[in-house]
Every structure is written in C-alpha cells, then in structure tokens.
Design a protein around this motif. Structure first.
Motif, PDB file in Angstrom:
ATOM      1  N   LEU A 100       1.004  -1.076   0.067  1.00 57.73           N
ATOM      2  CA  LEU A 100      -0.274   0.319  -0.363  1.00 57.73           C
ATOM      3  C   LEU A 100       0.560   1.136  -0.184  1.00 57.73           C
ATOM      4  CD1 LEU A 100      -2.282   2.006   0.428  1.00 57.73           C
ATOM      5  CD2 LEU A 100      -2.911   1.193   2.717  1.00 57.73           C
ATOM      6  N   PHE A 101       1.371   1.018   1.007  1.00 55.76           N
ATOM      7  CA  PHE A 101       2.950   2.220   0.972  1.00 55.76           C
ATOM      8  C   PHE A 101       3.263   2.715  -0.369  1.00 55.76           C
ATOM      9  CE2 PHE A 101       1.646   3.390   5.038  1.00 55.76           C
ATOM     10  CZ  PHE A 101       2.219   3.880   5.621  1.00 55.76           C
ATOM     11  N   ALA A 102       4.207   1.898  -1.274  1.00 54.76           N
ATOM     12  CA  ALA A 102       4.687   1.660  -1.663  1.00 54.76           C
ATOM     13  C   ALA A 102       3.741   2.026  -3.117  1.00 54.76           C
ATOM     14  CB  ALA A 102       5.513   0.308  -2.859  1.00 54.76           C
ATOM     15  N   HIS A 103       2.792   1.431  -3.494  1.00 54.05           N
ATOM     16  CA  HIS A 103       1.450   2.588  -4.252  1.00 54.05           C
ATOM     17  C   HIS A 103       1.217   4.207  -4.577  1.00 54.05           C
ATOM     18  CE1 HIS A 103      -1.926   3.133  -7.075  1.00 54.05           C
ATOM     19  NE2 HIS A 103      -2.497   3.224  -5.528  1.00 54.05           N
ATOM     20  N   LEU A 104       1.605   4.014  -2.569  1.00 54.22           N
ATOM     21  CA  LEU A 104       0.708   5.866  -2.809  1.00 54.22           C
ATOM     22  C   LEU A 104       2.327   6.406  -2.692  1.00 54.22           C
ATOM     23  CD1 LEU A 104      -1.010   5.347   0.720  1.00 54.22           C
ATOM     24  CD2 LEU A 104      -1.733   5.991  -1.138  1.00 54.22           C
ATOM     25  N   SER A 105       2.916   5.806  -2.912  1.00 60.16           N
ATOM     26  CA  SER A 105       4.547   7.096  -3.230  1.00 60.16           C
ATOM     27  C   SER A 105       4.613   7.140  -4.375  1.00 60.16           C
ATOM     28  CB  SER A 105       5.491   5.962  -2.444  1.00 60.16           C
ATOM     29  OG  SER A 105       6.171   4.935  -3.363  1.00 60.16           O
ATOM     30  N   GLN A 106       4.209   5.649  -5.335  1.00 64.05           N
ATOM     31  CA  GLN A 106       4.438   5.713  -6.596  1.00 64.05           C
ATOM     32  C   GLN A 106       3.557   7.392  -7.502  1.00 64.05           C
ATOM     33  OE1 GLN A 106       6.350   5.274  -8.501  1.00 64.05           O
ATOM     34  NE2 GLN A 106       8.190   4.772  -6.693  1.00 64.05           N
ATOM     35  N   ASP A 107       1.896   7.196  -6.057  1.00 58.86           N
ATOM     36  CA  ASP A 107       1.337   7.817  -6.248  1.00 58.86           C
ATOM     37  C   ASP A 107       1.343   9.941  -6.406  1.00 58.86           C
ATOM     38  OD1 ASP A 107      -1.644   8.247  -7.592  1.00 58.86           O
ATOM     39  OD2 ASP A 107      -1.780   8.685  -5.245  1.00 58.86           O
ATOM     40  N   GLN A 108       2.205   9.506  -5.694  1.00 57.90           N
ATOM     41  CA  GLN A 108       3.046  10.712  -4.976  1.00 57.90           C
ATOM     42  C   GLN A 108       3.979  11.540  -5.765  1.00 57.90           C
ATOM     43  OE1 GLN A 108       1.369  13.310  -2.740  1.00 57.90           O
ATOM     44  NE2 GLN A 108       0.176  11.631  -2.496  1.00 57.90           N
ATOM     45  N   PHE A 109       4.595  11.199  -6.401  1.00 57.97           N
ATOM     46  CA  PHE A 109       5.891  11.030  -7.332  1.00 57.97           C
ATOM     47  C   PHE A 109       5.046  11.304  -8.848  1.00 57.97           C
ATOM     48  CE2 PHE A 109       8.890   8.324  -4.823  1.00 57.97           C
ATOM     49  CZ  PHE A 109       9.118   9.797  -3.826  1.00 57.97           C
ATOM     50  N   TYR A 110       4.312  10.744  -8.626  1.00 63.22           N
ATOM     51  CA  TYR A 110       3.182  10.487 -10.281  1.00 63.22           C
ATOM     52  C   TYR A 110       2.668  12.184 -10.771  1.00 63.22           C
ATOM     53  CZ  TYR A 110      -0.928  10.762 -13.177  1.00 63.22           C
ATOM     54  OH  TYR A 110      -1.474  11.256 -14.378  1.00 63.22           O
ATOM     55  N   ILE A 111       2.229  12.217  -8.624  1.00 63.45           N
ATOM     56  CA  ILE A 111       1.675  13.969  -9.421  1.00 63.45           C
ATOM     57  C   ILE A 111       2.702  14.670  -9.969  1.00 63.45           C
ATOM     58  CG2 ILE A 111       0.050  15.258  -7.818  1.00 63.45           C
ATOM     59  CD1 ILE A 111      -1.200  13.105  -6.701  1.00 63.45           C
ATOM     60  N   ALA A 112       3.454  14.716  -8.679  1.00 60.44           N
ATOM     61  CA  ALA A 112       4.740  15.570  -8.956  1.00 60.44           C
ATOM     62  C   ALA A 112       5.671  15.677 -10.412  1.00 60.44           C
ATOM     63  CB  ALA A 112       5.777  15.494  -7.526  1.00 60.44           C
ATOM     64  N   ALA A 113       5.416  14.577 -11.211  1.00 58.42           N
ATOM     65  CA  ALA A 113       6.149  14.631 -12.059  1.00 58.42           C
ATOM     66  C   ALA A 113       5.100  15.205 -13.336  1.00 58.42           C
ATOM     67  CB  ALA A 113       6.174  12.802 -12.214  1.00 58.42           C
ATOM     68  N   GLN A 114       3.712  14.618 -13.177  1.00 56.47           N
ATOM     69  CA  GLN A 114       2.759  15.129 -14.185  1.00 56.47           C
ATOM     70  C   GLN A 114       2.894  16.373 -14.303  1.00 56.47           C
ATOM     71  OE1 GLN A 114       0.844  13.738 -16.742  1.00 56.47           O
ATOM     72  NE2 GLN A 114       0.612  15.743 -17.601  1.00 56.47           N
ATOM     73  N   GLY A 115       2.589  17.375 -12.844  1.00 52.30           N
ATOM     74  CA  GLY A 115       2.821  18.802 -12.870  1.00 52.30           C
ATOM     75  C   GLY A 115       4.235  18.886 -13.022  1.00 52.30           C
ATOM     76  N   GLY A 116       4.975  18.644 -13.294  1.00 49.53           N
ATOM     77  CA  GLY A 116       5.434  19.231 -13.668  1.00 49.53           C
ATOM     78  C   GLY A 116       5.895  19.586 -15.292  1.00 49.53           C
ATOM     79  N   ALA A 117       5.175  18.082 -15.699  1.00 49.00           N
ATOM     80  CA  ALA A 117       5.097  18.281 -17.616  1.00 49.00           C
ATOM     81  C   ALA A 117       3.431  19.530 -17.216  1.00 49.00           C
ATOM     82  CB  ALA A 117       4.236  17.220 -17.770  1.00 49.00           C
ATOM     83  N   TRP A 118       3.094  20.173 -16.476  1.00 45.32           N
ATOM     84  CA  TRP A 118       2.519  20.518 -16.889  1.00 45.32           C
ATOM     85  C   TRP A 118       2.860  21.990 -16.812  1.00 45.32           C
ATOM     86  CZ3 TRP A 118      -1.723  18.419 -13.080  1.00 45.32           C
ATOM     87  CH2 TRP A 118      -2.364  17.256 -13.945  1.00 45.32           C
ATOM     88  N   ASP A 119       3.947  22.240 -16.357  1.00 48.27           N
ATOM     89  CA  ASP A 119       4.454  22.831 -15.982  1.00 48.27           C
ATOM     90  C   ASP A 119       5.568  23.497 -16.980  1.00 48.27           C
ATOM     91  OD1 ASP A 119       3.887  23.825 -13.080  1.00 48.27           O
ATOM     92  OD2 ASP A 119       6.260  23.321 -12.078  1.00 48.27           O
ATOM     93  N   ALA A 120       5.943  23.231 -17.655  1.00 56.61           N
ATOM     94  CA  ALA A 120       6.879  22.950 -19.029  1.00 56.61           C
ATOM     95  C   ALA A 120       6.044  23.080 -20.070  1.00 56.61           C
ATOM     96  CB  ALA A 120       7.253  21.886 -19.854  1.00 56.61           C
ATOM     97  N   GLN A 121       4.861  22.698 -20.295  1.00 57.49           N
ATOM     98  CA  GLN A 121       3.604  23.032 -21.300  1.00 57.49           C
ATOM     99  C   GLN A 121       2.930  24.896 -20.559  1.00 57.49           C
ATOM    100  OE1 GLN A 121      -0.026  21.086 -20.851  1.00 57.49           O
ATOM    101  NE2 GLN A 121      -0.275  20.880 -22.900  1.00 57.49           N
ATOM    102  N   ASP A 122       3.136  25.481 -19.507  1.00 58.12           N
ATOM    103  CA  ASP A 122       2.535  26.458 -19.237  1.00 58.12           C
ATOM    104  C   ASP A 122       3.742  27.483 -19.811  1.00 58.12           C
ATOM    105  OD1 ASP A 122       0.298  25.866 -18.277  1.00 58.12           O
ATOM    106  OD2 ASP A 122       0.660  26.060 -15.932  1.00 58.12           O
ATOM    107  N   GLN A 123       5.123  27.120 -19.308  1.00 55.24           N
ATOM    108  CA  GLN A 123       6.191  27.853 -19.666  1.00 55.24           C
ATOM    109  C   GLN A 123       6.029  27.949 -21.322  1.00 55.24           C
ATOM    110  OE1 GLN A 123       9.261  26.190 -17.867  1.00 55.24           O
ATOM    111  NE2 GLN A 123       8.999  27.643 -16.365  1.00 55.24           N
ATOM    112  N   LEU A 124       5.592  26.774 -22.226  1.00 50.87           N
ATOM    113  CA  LEU A 124       5.737  26.981 -23.448  1.00 50.87           C
ATOM    114  C   LEU A 124       4.737  27.715 -24.034  1.00 50.87           C
ATOM    115  CD1 LEU A 124       6.316  22.830 -24.680  1.00 50.87           C
ATOM    116  CD2 LEU A 124       7.364  24.927 -25.000  1.00 50.87           C
ATOM    117  N   ASN A 125       3.128  27.832 -22.923  1.00 49.86           N
ATOM    118  CA  ASN A 125       2.674  28.911 -23.823  1.00 49.86           C
ATOM    119  C   ASN A 125       3.351  30.353 -23.144  1.00 49.86           C
ATOM    120  OD1 ASN A 125       0.430  27.416 -24.981  1.00 49.86           O
ATOM    121  ND2 ASN A 125       0.267  26.629 -23.095  1.00 49.86           N
ATOM    122  N   GLY A 126       4.163  30.841 -22.141  1.00 48.83           N
ATOM    123  CA  GLY A 126       4.281  31.329 -22.094  1.00 48.83           C
ATOM    124  C   GLY A 126       4.001  32.262 -20.723  1.00 48.83           C
ATOM    125  N   VAL A 127       3.197  31.243 -19.770  1.00 45.12           N
ATOM    126  CA  VAL A 127       2.116  31.500 -18.662  1.00 45.12           C
ATOM    127  C   VAL A 127       3.451  30.766 -17.432  1.00 45.12           C
ATOM    128  CG1 VAL A 127       0.471  30.769 -16.989  1.00 45.12           C
ATOM    129  CG2 VAL A 127       0.599  31.215 -19.216  1.00 45.12           C
TER     130      VAL A 127
END
Length: 172
Positions: A100-127
């Motif tokens: 359960l904890f392994a799953h929860l850790s990967q879930d949190q790392f996934y959220i951070a990684a996806q947020g990083g992708a959205w950050d890069a997309q925002d920067q591409l849009n000049g935001v």
C-alpha cells in the motif's frame, strides 16, 4: 471516433526563441514520460501485491492443512504454535501495508512528475507556472520509507513465526 488528448500542443508563444522553445518542449516530453512511468510502477506494485498475497495465503492454507493432518503423530506446544500464527499474521499485515505504501509513494511521485510536465507546458505558452511540487515529493519519500519499514517488519514477522513454529515442535 476522435482521439481525446489530456493536453494540446502549445501554440507558438511570442518572444520565445527556437532554442528556448526546443528546451521547454523536451522538458515537457521528459516530464510526461516520467509521469507515465510512475503510473506503470504504481500498477506494477498493485499487481505484485495481489500476487504475493495469493501466494502467501495459498501457502499458509496448504501448510495448515498438512500440519493438522499430521498432528496425530507430532507432539507440539500449542502456545508456541499460536505465537507462530500471530507472527505470520503480523508479517502478512505488514506485507500488505508495504505494498500500500509503495503504491501511495508512486502516486505522489506521479502527481509531482505530471505537475512538472504541466509546468513545462505552461512555460511553452508563455505562462509562469505556480505549482509547488515539493509537498508531493516529500509525501512520496515518507510513503517510500514507510513501505521499506513495513517490508522489513514483514520479514522479521516471517523469521519470528518460523522460529516459533520450529520451537513449538522441538519444545514439545
């Protein structure tokens, strides 16, 4: 049927040179790939956990029936046997919590990684992105360390259970 995308290609932002744009596109692609990989890890942990639980429970049933069937010819200490069962049950519980904890850790790392992708997309849009990924990374680390601790406790439970099982037969 039309394809549904989670994100759309970023329009060309004004005032961004080609090198910056290429860097941001690469960053977006890499962050998206990491997010997808984290999701695969999460699914893998869940599958491994279910497989391990099936193996442990099936093995315990077979061992229990074998022992009960042979109990007439074997002397054993019932108190030590109960301690053995308690340790195996605690180990199994810790094993479930480790997955359960392994799953929860990967879930949190996934959220951070996806947020990083959205950050890069925002920067591409000049935001300028305003997401804070550190809380997710910290929780991911906490869950990861908790999972390792529970896995070690599960191993200790197994070793202690085996010791009590052996001593239940030897001490009788």
């Amino acid at each position: 049927m039309t394809d549904i995308a989670l994100s759309t290609p970023a329009p060309q932002a004004t005032g961004m040179d080609d090198a910056t744009r290429a860097y941001l596109e690469r960053d977006y692609r890499l962050e998206s790939e990491e997010a997808a990989e984290r999701l695969r890890f999460s699914v893998g942990f869940a599958q491994s956990g279910l497989q391990a639980l099936t193996l442990i429970n099936g093995g315990a049933l077979v061992a229990l029936f074998t022992f009960v069937g042979a109990a007439g010819s074997i002397r054993f200490s019932i108190a030590m046997l109960w301690w053995s069962f308690a340790c195996f049950a605690a180990g199994l519980t810790c094993n479930i919590l480790a997955y359960l904890f392994a799953h929860l850790s990967q879930d949190q790392f996934y959220i951070a990684a996806q947020g990083g992708a959205w950050d890069a997309q925002d920067q591409l849009n000049g935001v300028q992105p305003d997401r804070d990924h550190m809380p997710h990374l910290r929780w991911g680390d906490r869950y990861r360390m908790g999972g390792v601790a529970f896995a070690l406790l599960a191993l200790i439970g197994f070793v202690a259970g085996a010791g009590f099982a052996l001593s239940s037969v030897i001490s009788a």
